[in-house]
Design a protein around this motif. Structure first.
Motif, PDB file in Angstrom:
ATOM      1  N   ALA A 222       0.835  -1.202   0.000  1.00  0.00           N
ATOM      2  CA  ALA A 222       0.000   0.000   0.000  1.00  0.00           C
ATOM      3  C   ALA A 222       0.873   1.257   0.000  1.00  0.00           C
ATOM      4  O   ALA A 222       0.617   2.217  -0.740  1.00  0.00           O
ATOM      5  N   LYS A 223       1.934   1.245   0.796  1.00  0.00           N
ATOM      6  CA  LYS A 223       2.836   2.390   0.863  1.00  0.00           C
ATOM      7  C   LYS A 223       3.515   2.633  -0.483  1.00  0.00           C
ATOM      8  O   LYS A 223       3.631   3.780  -0.934  1.00  0.00           O
TER       9      LYS A 223
ATOM     10  N   MET B 279       5.450   8.315   5.783  1.00  0.00           N
ATOM     11  CA  MET B 279       4.102   7.773   5.638  1.00  0.00           C
ATOM     12  C   MET B 279       3.873   6.758   6.750  1.00  0.00           C
ATOM     13  O   MET B 279       4.800   6.076   7.180  1.00  0.00           O
ATOM     14  N   MET B 280       2.646   6.684   7.205  1.00  0.00           N
ATOM     15  CA  MET B 280       2.278   5.734   8.245  1.00  0.00           C
ATOM     16  C   MET B 280       1.266   4.764   7.655  1.00  0.00           C
ATOM     17  O   MET B 280       0.367   5.178   6.917  1.00  0.00           O
ATOM     18  N   VAL B 281       1.440   3.494   7.960  1.00  0.00           N
ATOM     19  CA  VAL B 281       0.616   2.454   7.360  1.00  0.00           C
ATOM     20  C   VAL B 281      -0.127   1.681   8.448  1.00  0.00           C
ATOM     21  O   VAL B 281       0.448   1.340   9.478  1.00  0.00           O
ATOM     22  N   ASN B 282      -1.397   1.430   8.185  1.00  0.00           N
ATOM     23  CA  ASN B 282      -2.212   0.592   9.048  1.00  0.00           C
ATOM     24  C   ASN B 282      -3.047  -0.285   8.123  1.00  0.00           C
ATOM     25  O   ASN B 282      -4.066   0.162   7.597  1.00  0.00           O
ATOM     26  N   GLY B 283      -2.565  -1.488   7.854  1.00  0.00           N
ATOM     27  CA  GLY B 283      -3.261  -2.382   6.925  1.00  0.00           C
ATOM     28  C   GLY B 283      -3.305  -1.786   5.529  1.00  0.00           C
ATOM     29  O   GLY B 283      -2.266  -1.502   4.940  1.00  0.00           O
TER      30      GLY B 283
ATOM     31  N   SER C 129      -1.330   6.977   5.654  1.00  0.00           N
ATOM     32  CA  SER C 129      -1.452   8.387   6.009  1.00  0.00           C
ATOM     33  C   SER C 129      -0.157   9.086   5.624  1.00  0.00           C
ATOM     34  O   SER C 129       0.932   8.594   5.916  1.00  0.00           O
ATOM     35  N   CYS C 130      -0.288  10.247   4.980  1.00  0.00           N
ATOM     36  CA  CYS C 130       0.893  10.960   4.501  1.00  0.00           C
ATOM     37  C   CYS C 130       0.788  12.443   4.856  1.00  0.00           C
ATOM     38  O   CYS C 130      -0.112  13.135   4.362  1.00  0.00           O
TER      39      CYS C 130
END
Length: 128
Positions: free
Chosen positions: A3-4, A73-77, A81-82
């Motif tokens: 996703a990232k 960037m922050m990833v949750n599944g 979020s950027c």
């Protein structure tokens, strides 16, 4: 692609001004949730609608609209979020502020985007 990586590819293509390639990172039925109370606000559904909005924004700002990531960037599944900074000029009006973009990625494609602005009234004034 993770996703990232999908979001990174979209932002890189966008920074190069390659809109067709940037939009290739979206699913055909993607939704874009544009905040505020201005001519671009609301939910755009599908690539044509999203592409038209981005093209109109670039046209209105004579290509000066710049969106740059400002942190990790922050990833949750499936969600990424950027933190971003965006700026543009339109005649004698300018906008230059922080925001946060939230992307949902499914099967290697962006399916939804939510945007957040640090000063929505100022952004609305810019786009009115």
């Amino acid at each position: 692609m993770t996703a990232k990586e999908v979001v990174e590819a979209y932002l890189l293509d966008l920074s190069k001004g390659d809109f067709p390639k940037a939009l290739s990172n979206f699913s055909l039925g993607a939704k874009w949730h544009q905040p505020g109370n201005n001519k671009f606000s609301g939910t755009k559904s599908g690539l044509d609608s999203i592409g038209k909005m981005l093209g109109d924004m670039m046209g209105e700002t004579n290509g000066t609209l710049v969106i740059k990531p400002t942190g990790e960037m922050m990833v949750n599944g499936n969600f990424v979020s950027c933190p971003i900074r965006f700026s543009a000029k339109n005649g004698n009006k300018t906008v230059d502020m922080n925001g946060s973009d939230l992307y949902e990625v499914v099967d290697g494609k962006i399916v939804q985007v939510w945007l957040f602005s640090e000063d929505q009234p100022a952004e609305d004034e810019f786009w009115k």
